[in-house]
Design an enzyme around this catalytic site. Structure first.
Site, PDB file in Angstrom:
ATOM      1  N   ASN A   1       1.748   4.171 -11.600  1.00 16.11           N
ATOM      2  CA  ASN A   1       0.554   4.112 -12.012  1.00 16.11           C
ATOM      3  C   ASN A   1      -0.474   4.107 -10.704  1.00 16.11           C
ATOM      4  O   ASN A   1      -1.636   4.472 -10.981  1.00 16.11           O
ATOM      5  CB  ASN A   1       0.228   2.876 -12.912  1.00 16.11           C
ATOM      6  CG  ASN A   1      -1.316   2.477 -13.188  1.00 16.11           C
ATOM      7  OD1 ASN A   1      -1.876   3.430 -14.064  1.00 16.11           O
ATOM      8  ND2 ASN A   1      -1.967   1.563 -12.459  1.00 16.11           N
TER       9      ASN A   1
ATOM     10  N   TYR B   1      -6.864  16.328  -6.809  1.00 18.88           N
ATOM     11  CA  TYR B   1      -6.540  15.560  -7.866  1.00 18.88           C
ATOM     12  C   TYR B   1      -5.571  16.219  -8.864  1.00 18.88           C
ATOM     13  O   TYR B   1      -4.596  15.725  -9.376  1.00 18.88           O
ATOM     14  CB  TYR B   1      -7.557  14.746  -8.087  1.00 18.88           C
ATOM     15  CG  TYR B   1      -7.520  13.630  -9.115  1.00 18.88           C
ATOM     16  CD1 TYR B   1      -7.039  12.364  -8.940  1.00 18.88           C
ATOM     17  CD2 TYR B   1      -7.603  14.034 -10.716  1.00 18.88           C
ATOM     18  CE1 TYR B   1      -6.662  11.659  -9.824  1.00 18.88           C
ATOM     19  CE2 TYR B   1      -7.295  13.017 -11.580  1.00 18.88           C
ATOM     20  CZ  TYR B   1      -6.722  11.850 -11.101  1.00 18.88           C
ATOM     21  OH  TYR B   1      -6.558  10.716 -12.238  1.00 18.88           O
TER      22      TYR B   1
ATOM     23  N   ASP C   1       0.777  -1.208   0.003  1.00 18.94           N
ATOM     24  CA  ASP C   1      -0.005  -0.007  -0.042  1.00 18.94           C
ATOM     25  C   ASP C   1       0.965   1.194  -0.030  1.00 18.94           C
ATOM     26  O   ASP C   1       1.604   1.346   0.871  1.00 18.94           O
ATOM     27  CB  ASP C   1      -0.885   0.003   1.267  1.00 18.94           C
ATOM     28  CG  ASP C   1      -1.637   1.133   1.227  1.00 18.94           C
ATOM     29  OD1 ASP C   1      -1.737   2.143   0.518  1.00 18.94           O
ATOM     30  OD2 ASP C   1      -2.816   0.861   2.022  1.00 18.94           O
TER      31      ASP C   1
ATOM     32  N   LYS D   1      -1.734  15.707 -10.140  1.00 21.07           N
ATOM     33  CA  LYS D   1      -1.181  15.441 -11.504  1.00 21.07           C
ATOM     34  C   LYS D   1      -0.294  16.588 -12.002  1.00 21.07           C
ATOM     35  O   LYS D   1       0.375  16.328 -12.920  1.00 21.07           O
ATOM     36  CB  LYS D   1      -2.506  15.045 -12.235  1.00 21.07           C
ATOM     37  CG  LYS D   1      -3.312  13.856 -11.805  1.00 21.07           C
ATOM     38  CD  LYS D   1      -2.415  12.564 -11.904  1.00 21.07           C
ATOM     39  CE  LYS D   1      -3.056  11.376 -11.416  1.00 21.07           C
ATOM     40  NZ  LYS D   1      -2.244  10.186 -11.484  1.00 21.07           N
TER      41      LYS D   1
END
Length: 253
Positions: free
Chosen positions: A86, A147, A59, A151
């Site tokens: 990923n 988020y 994890d 990114k």
């Protein structure tokens, strides 16, 4: 044979990377939280593709688990030639409505873990060559909560690292898809129809992964699969951030 380590390998883009890299003859180290899913995928790839597959249950929000993955990457006796960062997940609510512990975990998985894994990989790859693929998102070009911020960091860092370590034979590529047919949305409790996103904007995982591998082979720092998303990103630079943020609330990329 080259060896590729893939995080978030149990499903979605991670599993597709595993299939396509195995098709190219790469041995694999598969990293994810679910042992059952990893074991099933490892067995399938070993039997059908004839490659060696190692399973590493971890994890990436947990310090001790990240350290184990870092140790595997840093093992010069069993070098990693391709690293695919990923692993990731989305949060269902707006920032102020999410539990802050979930937001911190989100940051660790999307920013801290890729940074630490890249640091370990570069220590082994410099001078002998290697490829790093960071799965980012079109959301990194658009204002939307943590988020998008995570990114955007991954895109910016990949741009810099690709230039910095190209003389050492290492390429770093940020793969920036939009909406992809995977389990990403269902894990947040959302069906694709609930996103309010036109069907034309959905991409297939095999196409996205092929684009990522092709861009990495060409040494590109950033790649956006599909002309439609390239157009969206170009347009987002011309309109007010308040408008793109409002549109982005309709769904997660």
């Amino acid at each position: 044979m080259p060896t590729a380590l893939i995080t978030g390998a149990s499903a979605g883009l991670g599993a597709e990377f595993a299939h396509q890299l195995a098709d190219r003859g790469a041995d694999l180290v598969l990293v994810a939280r679910s042992r059952d899913a990893l074991d099933a995928l490892a067995g399938e790839l070993a039997e059908r593709r004839g490659v060696a597959v190692e399973v590493l249950v971890a994890d990436l929000a947990v310090e001790a688990d990240v350290a184990r993955v870092v140790a595997r990457i840093a093992d010069a006796a069993r070098p990693i030639d391709v690293l695919v960062n990923n692993a990731g997940f989305g949060l269902p609510l707006r920032f102020a409505d999410n539990d802050i512990a979930d937001e911190v975990r989100h940051l660790r998985v999307h920013v801290e873990a890729p940074m630490r894994l890249m640091h370990a990989a570069l220590g082994v790859m410099r001078g002998r060559g290697g490829r790093i693929i960071n799965v980012a998102s079109v959301a990194g070009f658009i204002s939307r909560s943590t988020y998008s911020a995570c990114k955007a960091w991954l895109i910016g860092f990949s741009r810099w690292a690709n230039t910095e370590y190209a003389p050492d034979g290492v390429t770093v590529t940020a793969l920036c898809p939009g909406f992809v047919h995977t389990t990403f949305h269902s894990r947040m409790g959302l069906a694709e129809g609930q996103e309010g996103v036109p069907r034309i904007l959905w991409l297939d995982a095999p196409y996205v992964v092929r684009a990522g591998l092709r861009a990495a082979a060409r040494g590109r720092a950033v790649t956006i699969p599909s002309l439609r998303y390239k157009a969206i990103v170009a347009l987002s630079r011309l309109v007010p951030r308040s408008l793109t943020a409002g549109v982005a609330r309709r769904g997660r990329m």
